[in-house]
Design a protein around this motif. Sequence first.
Motif, mmCIF file in Angstrom:
data_model
loop_
_atom_site.group_PDB
_atom_site.id
_atom_site.type_symbol
_atom_site.label_atom_id
_atom_site.label_comp_id
_atom_site.label_asym_id
_atom_site.label_seq_id
_atom_site.Cartn_x
_atom_site.Cartn_y
_atom_site.Cartn_z
ATOM 1 N N ILE A 71 0.825 -1.209 0.000
ATOM 2 C CA ILE A 71 0.000 0.000 0.000
ATOM 3 C C ILE A 71 0.861 1.261 0.000
ATOM 4 O O ILE A 71 0.396 2.348 -0.352
ATOM 5 C CB ILE A 71 -0.966 0.002 1.222
ATOM 6 C CG1 ILE A 71 -2.128 0.978 1.014
ATOM 7 C CG2 ILE A 71 -0.234 0.344 2.510
ATOM 8 C CD1 ILE A 71 -3.067 0.604 -0.084
ATOM 9 N N ILE A 72 2.153 1.123 0.345
ATOM 10 C CA ILE A 72 3.032 2.293 0.462
ATOM 11 C C ILE A 72 4.076 2.361 -0.650
ATOM 12 O O ILE A 72 4.209 3.372 -1.356
ATOM 13 C CB ILE A 72 3.768 2.272 1.829
ATOM 14 C CG1 ILE A 72 2.772 2.295 2.984
ATOM 15 C CG2 ILE A 72 4.737 3.456 1.928
ATOM 16 C CD1 ILE A 72 1.931 3.533 3.065
ATOM 17 N N VAL A 73 4.840 1.287 -0.822
ATOM 18 C CA VAL A 73 6.062 1.344 -1.636
ATOM 19 C C VAL A 73 5.802 1.571 -3.129
ATOM 20 O O VAL A 73 6.489 2.397 -3.745
ATOM 21 C CB VAL A 73 6.925 0.084 -1.407
ATOM 22 C CG1 VAL A 73 8.184 0.134 -2.277
ATOM 23 C CG2 VAL A 73 7.309 -0.026 0.064
ATOM 24 N N PRO A 74 4.870 0.882 -3.794
ATOM 25 C CA PRO A 74 4.696 1.107 -5.237
ATOM 26 C C PRO A 74 4.404 2.563 -5.599
ATOM 27 O O PRO A 74 4.933 3.072 -6.597
ATOM 28 C CB PRO A 74 3.513 0.194 -5.589
ATOM 29 C CG PRO A 74 3.590 -0.906 -4.588
ATOM 30 C CD PRO A 74 4.026 -0.237 -3.328
ATOM 31 N N ARG A 80 1.971 13.408 -7.614
ATOM 32 C CA ARG A 80 0.590 13.708 -7.247
ATOM 33 C C ARG A 80 -0.146 12.440 -6.818
ATOM 34 O O ARG A 80 0.101 11.352 -7.326
ATOM 35 C CB ARG A 80 -0.141 14.356 -8.418
ATOM 36 C CG ARG A 80 0.361 15.742 -8.788
ATOM 37 C CD ARG A 80 -0.425 16.305 -9.956
ATOM 38 N NE ARG A 80 -0.332 15.439 -11.135
ATOM 39 C CZ ARG A 80 -1.027 15.604 -12.241
ATOM 40 N NH1 ARG A 80 -1.908 16.597 -12.326
ATOM 41 N NH2 ARG A 80 -0.867 14.792 -13.265
ATOM 42 N N ILE A 81 -1.051 12.614 -5.893
ATOM 43 C CA ILE A 81 -1.977 11.553 -5.500
ATOM 44 C C ILE A 81 -3.334 12.218 -5.282
ATOM 45 O O ILE A 81 -3.423 13.291 -4.669
ATOM 46 C CB ILE A 81 -1.507 10.807 -4.224
ATOM 47 C CG1 ILE A 81 -2.470 9.662 -3.883
ATOM 48 C CG2 ILE A 81 -1.348 11.752 -3.035
ATOM 49 C CD1 ILE A 81 -1.962 8.733 -2.782
ATOM 50 N N SER A 82 -4.379 11.638 -5.829
ATOM 51 C CA SER A 82 -5.703 12.246 -5.718
ATOM 52 C C SER A 82 -6.159 12.269 -4.259
ATOM 53 O O SER A 82 -5.672 11.500 -3.423
ATOM 54 C CB SER A 82 -6.718 11.463 -6.561
ATOM 55 O OG SER A 82 -6.935 10.176 -6.007
ATOM 56 N N PHE A 83 -7.097 13.153 -3.972
ATOM 57 C CA PHE A 83 -7.632 13.252 -2.607
ATOM 58 C C PHE A 83 -8.223 11.917 -2.169
ATOM 59 O O PHE A 83 -7.957 11.432 -1.068
ATOM 60 C CB PHE A 83 -8.692 14.356 -2.556
ATOM 61 C CG PHE A 83 -9.337 14.519 -1.216
ATOM 62 C CD1 PHE A 83 -8.687 15.207 -0.205
ATOM 63 C CD2 PHE A 83 -10.596 13.990 -0.963
ATOM 64 C CE1 PHE A 83 -9.280 15.355 1.048
ATOM 65 C CE2 PHE A 83 -11.193 14.134 0.273
ATOM 66 C CZ PHE A 83 -10.537 14.825 1.285
ATOM 67 N N GLN A 84 -9.009 11.306 -3.064
ATOM 68 C CA GLN A 84 -9.620 10.007 -2.732
ATOM 69 C C GLN A 84 -8.546 8.924 -2.597
ATOM 70 O O GLN A 84 -8.622 8.062 -1.721
ATOM 71 C CB GLN A 84 -10.642 9.608 -3.803
ATOM 72 C CG GLN A 84 -11.890 10.469 -3.864
ATOM 73 C CD GLN A 84 -11.668 11.779 -4.623
ATOM 74 O OE1 GLN A 84 -10.598 12.003 -5.205
ATOM 75 N NE2 GLN A 84 -12.683 12.622 -4.620
ATOM 76 N N GLY A 85 -7.541 8.980 -3.483
ATOM 77 C CA GLY A 85 -6.456 8.008 -3.413
ATOM 78 C C GLY A 85 -5.660 8.138 -2.131
ATOM 79 O O GLY A 85 -5.224 7.134 -1.548
ATOM 80 N N CYS A 86 -5.479 9.371 -1.683
ATOM 81 C CA CYS A 86 -4.750 9.619 -0.437
ATOM 82 C C CYS A 86 -5.489 9.022 0.760
ATOM 83 O O CYS A 86 -4.897 8.341 1.589
ATOM 84 C CB CYS A 86 -4.552 11.126 -0.254
ATOM 85 S SG CYS A 86 -3.588 11.583 1.204
ATOM 86 N N LEU A 87 -6.798 9.277 0.830
ATOM 87 C CA LEU A 87 -7.577 8.742 1.942
ATOM 88 C C LEU A 87 -7.670 7.220 1.881
ATOM 89 O O LEU A 87 -7.680 6.545 2.915
ATOM 90 C CB LEU A 87 -8.979 9.352 1.943
ATOM 91 C CG LEU A 87 -9.081 10.843 2.284
ATOM 92 C CD1 LEU A 87 -10.539 11.261 2.413
ATOM 93 C CD2 LEU A 87 -8.330 11.175 3.561
ATOM 94 N N THR A 88 -7.709 6.667 0.667
ATOM 95 C CA THR A 88 -7.735 5.203 0.522
ATOM 96 C C THR A 88 -6.426 4.600 1.019
ATOM 97 O O THR A 88 -6.430 3.595 1.753
ATOM 98 C CB THR A 88 -7.963 4.812 -0.948
ATOM 99 O OG1 THR A 88 -9.212 5.345 -1.396
ATOM 100 C CG2 THR A 88 -7.974 3.298 -1.109
ATOM 101 N N GLN A 89 -5.314 5.200 0.609
ATOM 102 C CA GLN A 89 -4.007 4.723 1.080
ATOM 103 C C GLN A 89 -3.916 4.813 2.596
ATOM 104 O O GLN A 89 -3.460 3.871 3.258
ATOM 105 C CB GLN A 89 -2.880 5.536 0.439
ATOM 106 C CG GLN A 89 -1.489 5.018 0.788
ATOM 107 C CD GLN A 89 -0.388 5.911 0.248
ATOM 108 O OE1 GLN A 89 -0.330 7.100 0.563
ATOM 109 N NE2 GLN A 89 0.497 5.345 -0.569
ATOM 110 N N LEU A 90 -4.373 5.928 3.147
ATOM 111 C CA LEU A 90 -4.334 6.112 4.598
ATOM 112 C C LEU A 90 -5.208 5.086 5.306
ATOM 113 O O LEU A 90 -4.811 4.522 6.336
ATOM 114 C CB LEU A 90 -4.784 7.526 4.958
ATOM 115 C CG LEU A 90 -4.864 7.857 6.448
ATOM 116 C CD1 LEU A 90 -3.497 7.722 7.102
ATOM 117 C CD2 LEU A 90 -5.420 9.265 6.658
#
Length: 307
Positions: free
Chosen positions: A76-79, A91-101
């Motif tokens: 979930i982090i390294v790639p 860049r990471i989308s807002f939704q993508g950021c919250l999903t990763q978190l």
Amino acid sequence: MEETNQTNVRFFILLGFPTSSELQVLLAALFIFAYLLTLMENVIIIAVIWVNNNLHKPMYFFLGNLSFLEVWYVTIIVPKMLAGFMTHDKRISFQGCLTQLYFFVTFVCSEYILLAVMAYDRYLAICNPLRYPMIMTNDYCAQLSAGCWMCGLITSAVKLSFIGRLKFCRIDEINHYFCDISPLLNISCTDSSTAELADFVLALMVIMVPLCIVVMSYIYIISTVLRIPSAQGRKKAFSTCSSHLTVVVLFYSTTLFTYARPKAMYAYNSNKLVSVLYTTIVPLLNPLIYCFRNKEVKNALRKTLSI
């Protein structure tokens, strides 16, 4: 203007490690190597436990769960970090950021609880050996494992329910290489005190309760081992939990440094270096620790590889 200021950004920029292009290539190569090696080690651990009947015990069932968890934990982090190194698109989308978190918090919380369950398992095996087979049944092990994942998922959902309400306005740069709680709390343009309090209370529960279980388990384990009359018996008893204790010390010492005061730690660039330890180095070392310090795993590994 006020309405514009309260509008969420569409994406964040993960600053990562701002270095020269030559060093970026070197870092990318190192992280690729560490990531692939971590995946290989943990998949091997899972496969060895699966195919060797003598490892079909609660201790190794939980070890297999730990390896499975860490495969997703690093993925979930390294790639995403590697993509930033290679494409320079941070860049990471807002939704993508919250999903990763969400998934990162789930895996971290699940690992805290799973390590406590593994300590409890060692306590029962050493301090109550006669009752151990009756208590640690297959169904009970499955329930404990499912409980670890459920606690992680629920804790993460509660934390994200507070963080997802925050507004981030025009500040879109995150001084980190992944979306973590501390940078999001700090760049919010709305009052984040409620989210910070909720995060602190949940972190206290998820970290301190399992830590107390681990500490109490090892107090009883050490007390029981010291009463064993023979030195060989003491060595054999403690060898079954030395690997787990090493993993606990590594994981807790690195994560506790960061999450004891999440918002305060964001001010320090050293936080990124500590994060590398528990997101990359510790998952890389854990399978090696269990292989080199556990005779049953080493023998099963030799047997599997010789087939």
